[in-house]
Design an enzyme around this catalytic site. Structure first.
Site, PDB file in Angstrom:
ATOM      1  N   CYS A   1       0.797  -1.223   0.000  1.00  0.00           N
ATOM      2  CA  CYS A   1       0.000   0.000   0.000  1.00  0.00           C
ATOM      3  C   CYS A   1       0.834   1.279   0.000  1.00  0.00           C
ATOM      4  CB  CYS A   1      -0.928   0.012   1.211  1.00  0.00           C
ATOM      5  SG  CYS A   1      -2.111  -1.367   1.215  1.00  0.00           S
TER       6      CYS A   1
ATOM      7  N   HIS B   1      -2.106  19.649   7.188  1.00  0.00           N
ATOM      8  CA  HIS B   1      -2.965  18.561   6.735  1.00  0.00           C
ATOM      9  C   HIS B   1      -2.220  17.230   6.812  1.00  0.00           C
ATOM     10  CE1 HIS B   1      -5.498  21.794   5.347  1.00  0.00           C
ATOM     11  NE2 HIS B   1      -4.534  22.238   4.561  1.00  0.00           N
TER      12      HIS B   1
ATOM     13  N   HIS C   1      -2.558   6.705   5.381  1.00  0.00           N
ATOM     14  CA  HIS C   1      -3.143   5.591   4.623  1.00  0.00           C
ATOM     15  C   HIS C   1      -4.291   4.946   5.379  1.00  0.00           C
ATOM     16  CE1 HIS C   1      -3.791   1.947   2.485  1.00  0.00           C
ATOM     17  NE2 HIS C   1      -3.189   1.192   3.383  1.00  0.00           N
TER      18      HIS C   1
ATOM     19  N   HIS D   1      12.725   1.222   5.058  1.00  0.00           N
ATOM     20  CA  HIS D   1      12.553  -0.192   4.694  1.00  0.00           C
ATOM     21  C   HIS D   1      13.135  -1.067   5.803  1.00  0.00           C
ATOM     22  CE1 HIS D   1      11.989  -3.725   2.327  1.00  0.00           C
ATOM     23  NE2 HIS D   1      11.823  -3.084   1.187  1.00  0.00           N
TER      24      HIS D   1
ATOM     25  N   ASN E   1     -10.412   0.526   1.962  1.00  0.00           N
ATOM     26  CA  ASN E   1      -8.966   0.541   1.745  1.00  0.00           C
ATOM     27  C   ASN E   1      -8.704   0.356   0.250  1.00  0.00           C
ATOM     28  OD1 ASN E   1      -6.232   0.059   1.547  1.00  0.00           O
ATOM     29  ND2 ASN E   1      -6.145  -1.380   3.258  1.00  0.00           N
TER      30      ASN E   1
END
Length: 517
Positions: free
Chosen positions: A237, A400, A404, A316, A437
């Site tokens: 995602c 703002h 996700h 990562h 989602n």
């Protein structure tokens, strides 16, 4: 900033209630005074020197100016040499400085009414499939009731058909509808010709046909032969922000060019037809959707662009086995393929978020927040004081937040960790409720919500943050170049026609009454 209160009456599980769409108050006067003092410390310290210099300049006489001119003429070779070196250094700096990347506009795909799936429809389709046990049907219903998803999300036709008919042809149909629908809307609004696009980046984690999705875009729009085309798969995602970062790097190389980024997921071939509960979660949360984004490195486009890309930060944790396997596509015990979500997911996401904001913080936080964080760290680590680590106030850096919309638990955790208000979380929660989602494209539905509410003003800063398999946490920071007026958005903003209905109350639990029960 349009933070005026407006009441929206909605029916909740406990009756009608009124939700206020009001921007939260800023920091207290003491903290605000401290913030202003520290942020302007350099100017405060230099003020006496500037005053002394101004006083000295005011007292200059014609004879003083004549003496300075004579000195300059007497040392002309040295003055020319200094000026030449300064000019050379300035030229090198300007040549090596990264090109600015602008976001002209973006468009989110809005499926037609034939794709609408209510919670009841979802459960009916699951029962009619005849593959789920009674216990797992009850499990899915429990997840759905607590998911935060509303009654207007979307599924592709192949999943809604009775019986469902998932196949490659239907998956291609879904991909074409989403990609081309969003791109058509984007090109119509920006007026950019398809043949002027020099870079194409498409990301879709689970559907990777041959030819690729990016090749489908090139073929459909007849893009030029030297277009730089990239297709990202299996990146989860957060791949949308990876695509933005890749496009940004490519625009540093390709001069005077446009980059088209398309973010989406494909439901048709990735609906799970088994009874492994760790794989059933995705059935309950993921829905149909996608977005197209047009970036430019042309200086002339700054005037008509919405935003400038300020930072991209990628984290990562794939070297850690627990993080690597927390979102994993594999076969269950019966040979059916699905995406398993580990119980460690929230803990792994929290660790990735911590690493990401540790990198992002020094780039965006005002000096006042960095000083408080450093003082807290020194007091705890060096002096052994029993104090809580200071959590930087990211509300001082951003107006703002686009987080996700992976699920209610994800949003609750980030809201708590970053100490955000309901107002800041509203775009993410309403996106989860209205669209579900939609994977990597959810960030753009959230930004579109903020625009449709008329909240974006010139100079505002927006933070997009997403999580993805691997495990990754990625951020992008945007600076608004102009006010965004909802009335001028048109069809490229999927919220415009219904924004007056939001925000709505989202109960902790919403009962599902199946029509077939």
């Amino acid at each position: 900033m349009s933070g005026a209160a407006q009441g929206t009456t909605t029916a909740g599980s406990g009756g009608a209630s009124t939700i206020r769409n009001q921007r939260p108050r800023g920091p207290g006067y003491l903290k605000l005074s401290y913030h202003i003092a520290v942020s302007n410390a350099v100017y405060i310290l230099l003020a006496p020197f500037a005053a002394a210099l101004a006083l000295r300049a005011w007292r200059l006489t014609p004879s003083d100016l004549a003496a300075a001119r004579a000195y300059l003429l007497a040392n002309l070779p040295l003055a020319v040499a200094v000026l030449s070196v300064a000019s050379a250094l300035a030229t090198v700096y300007l040549a090596r400085r990264p090109r600015a990347v602008y976001l002209l506009d973006f468009a989110c795909y809005k499926p037609g009414p034939e794709h609408v799936v209510t919670r009841e429809t979802f459960m009916d389709q699951s029962k009619e499939a005849g593959v789920f046990t009674d216990d797992n049907l009850a499990f899915q219903q429990k997840i759905l009731e607590r998911s935060g998803l509303g009654q207007g999300t979307y599924f592709p036709a192949a999943v809604l058909n009775s019986p469902p008919n998932p196949c490659m042809a239907e998956a291609r149909r879904e991909a074409e509808a989403v990609m081309f629908g969003a791109i058509d809307s984007l090109l119509a609004k920006t007026g950019v010709r398809a043949r002027d696009i020099g870079v194409v980046v498409v990301n879709c984690s689970l559907f990777n046909p041959t030819p690729s999705l990016s090749a489908m875009v090139v073929n459909h729009y007849k893009l030029r032969g030297n277009v730089a085309s990239y297709n990202l798969g299996g990146m989860g995602c957060s791949a949308g922000l990876i695509s933005i970062d890749l496009a940004k790097q490519l625009l540093q190389v390709h001069r005077n060019s446009y980059a088209l980024v398309v973010s989406m997921e494909n439901i048709t071939l990735n609906w799970y037809w088994g009874n492994d509960r760790s794989m059933l979660m995705s059935n309950c949360l993921f829905r149909m959707g996608g977005a197209a984004i047009l970036l430019s490195n042309r200086g002339a486009d700054k005037r008509r662009s919405k935003y400038q890309l300020v930072h991209t930060v990628r984290t990562h944790h794939g070297a850690d086995d627990r993080a690597y396997r927390c979102v994993f596509q594999e076969e269950d015990k019966t040979g059916r393929v699905g995406v398993a979500l580990s119980k460690d997911l929230m803990a792994v996401a929290g660790e990735a978020l911590k690493t990401n904001i540790t990198t992002l913080g020094p780039l965006v936080l005002p000096m006042s927040e960095q000083v408080l964080f450093l003082a807290s760290l020194i007091g705890k680590k060096i002096f052994g004081l029993k104090i809580k680590p200071y959590i930087p106030d990211f509300k001082m850096a951003f107006e703002h937040f686009c987080i996700h919309a992976g699920g209610r638990a994800v949003l609750d955790t980030i809201e708590k960790n970053l100490e955000l208000s309901d107002w800041h979380m509203e775009p993410s929660r309403m996106t989860l409720n209205r669209w579900g989602n939609t994977s990597s494209s959810s960030l753009w539905y959230e930004l579109a919500y903020t625009e449709a509410k008329g909240r974006v003003r010139r100079g505002n800063r927006a933070w997009q943050i997403a999580f993805g398999s691997g495990f990754k946490c990625n951020s992008a920071v945007w600076h608004a170049l102009r006010d965004i007026h909802p009335a001028k958005e048109g069809g490229s903003n999927p919220w415009v026609e219904e924004i007056h209905r939001f925000p709505v109350e989202v109960p902790k639990v919403e009962s599902v009454v199946s029509s077939s029960s």
